[in-house]
Design an enzyme around this catalytic site. Structure first.
Site, PDB file in Angstrom:
ATOM      1  CG  ASP A   8      -0.412   0.168   2.527  1.00 49.02           C
ATOM      2  OD1 ASP A   8       0.835   0.337   2.628  1.00 49.02           O
ATOM      3  OD2 ASP A   8      -1.166   0.175   3.513  1.00 49.02           O
ATOM      4  CB  CYS A  65       0.549  -2.778   4.498  1.00 52.46           C
ATOM      5  SG  CYS A  65       0.156  -3.853   5.874  1.00 52.46           S
ATOM      6  CB  THR A  67       1.466  -3.546  10.809  1.00 53.96           C
ATOM      7  OG1 THR A  67       0.278  -3.934  10.081  1.00 53.96           O
ATOM      8  CG2 THR A  67       1.185  -2.304  11.641  1.00 53.96           C
ATOM      9  CG  HIS A  98       9.473 -25.890  10.602  1.00 49.02           C
ATOM     10  ND1 HIS A  98       9.645 -25.825  11.966  1.00 49.02           N
ATOM     11  CD2 HIS A  98      10.598 -26.491  10.119  1.00 49.02           C
ATOM     12  CE1 HIS A  98      10.818 -26.354  12.286  1.00 49.02           C
ATOM     13  NE2 HIS A  98      11.421 -26.751  11.188  1.00 49.02           N
ATOM     14  CG  ASN A  99       5.041 -22.597   9.218  1.00 49.02           C
ATOM     15  OD1 ASN A  99       5.845 -21.778   9.673  1.00 49.02           O
ATOM     16  ND2 ASN A  99       4.463 -23.513   9.971  1.00 49.02           N
ATOM     17  CG  HIS A 133       7.966 -29.520   9.024  1.00 44.22           C
ATOM     18  ND1 HIS A 133       7.585 -29.081  10.267  1.00 44.22           N
ATOM     19  CD2 HIS A 133       9.268 -29.898   9.127  1.00 44.22           C
ATOM     20  CE1 HIS A 133       8.621 -29.162  11.091  1.00 44.22           C
ATOM     21  NE2 HIS A 133       9.645 -29.662  10.424  1.00 44.22           N
TER      22      HIS A 133
HETATM   23  C1  RB5 Z   1      -2.461   2.163   6.535  1.00 40.35           C
HETATM   24  O1  RB5 Z   1      -2.484   3.347   7.251  1.00 40.35           O
HETATM   25  C2  RB5 Z   1      -2.230   0.985   7.471  1.00 40.35           C
HETATM   26  O2  RB5 Z   1      -3.392   0.724   8.194  1.00 40.35           O
HETATM   27  C3  RB5 Z   1      -1.798  -0.219   6.684  1.00 40.35           C
HETATM   28  O3  RB5 Z   1      -0.633   0.069   5.990  1.00 40.35           O
HETATM   29  C4  RB5 Z   1      -1.484  -1.471   7.482  1.00 40.35           C
HETATM   30  O4  RB5 Z   1      -0.591  -1.221   8.497  1.00 40.35           O
HETATM   31  C5  RB5 Z   1      -2.625  -2.270   7.896  1.00 40.35           C
HETATM   32  O5  RB5 Z   1      -2.487  -3.391   8.410  1.00 40.35           O
END
Ligand code: RB5
Length: 146
Positions: A8, A65, A67, A98-99, A133
């Site tokens: 994103d 993204c 996180t 493993h996954n 696995h």
């Molecule tokens: C965008 O602001 C943020 O929510 C997105 O990049 C992400 O971290 C969502 O999981």
């Protein structure tokens, strides 16, 4: 090897750095966007990369993204996809061994670019061990059919 990449708005800068890093190493990158820093919705890109990997248009995928969480959740809704969010190399390596993860995700607001490169390297270099696995991965994937 073809790697599909998606992100994103928060992951554009890190995606471009990782993309250049991997191209330098000889990987072919399928860049599925976004390449704009304008706010957008991460599920769009998680699904795009998930579908490219599930359809075998790409061998593996990398998602970024803020996180790594939202975009990984979206990709994991595509049948055949196993995405994990990794903020350090050990989990990334074990997630392949493993996954048998086929998409790696991380957060541009969580890891710096040098750590991200280590995470990516460990994941790409690791190989699925199979054996016990495989049975467990099969059990995970069977959940999709119930
Ligand atoms: C965008 O602001 C943020 O929510 C997105 O990049 C992400 O971290 C969502 O999981």
């Amino acid at each position: 090897m073809i790697i599909a990449m998606g992100n994103d708005h928060s992951g554009v800068e890190l995606k471009l750095e990782i993309k250049a890093y991997l191209e330098e190493k000889g990987y072919e990158i399928m860049d599925l966007g976004t390449n704009s820093t304008e706010s957008c919705d991460y599920p769009v890109y998680g699904e795009k990369v998930g579908r490219a990997v599930a359809a075998k248009e790409a061998d593996l995928g990398i998602l970024i993204c803020g996180t790594g969480i939202g975009i990984s959740l979206a990709a994991n809704k595509v049948k055949g996809i196993r995405t994990c969010v990794c903020s350090e190399p050990f989990s990334a390596k074990l997630s392949k061994m493993h996954n048998n993860t086929n998409i790696l995700a991380f957060g541009a607001r969580v890891v710096g670019s040098e750590l991200a490169k280590m995470i990516v390297d460990q994941w790409l270099e690791a190989e699925f061990e199979g054996g016990r696995h495989q049975r467990r991965v099969d059990q995970i994937m069977e959940i999709e059919n119930r």
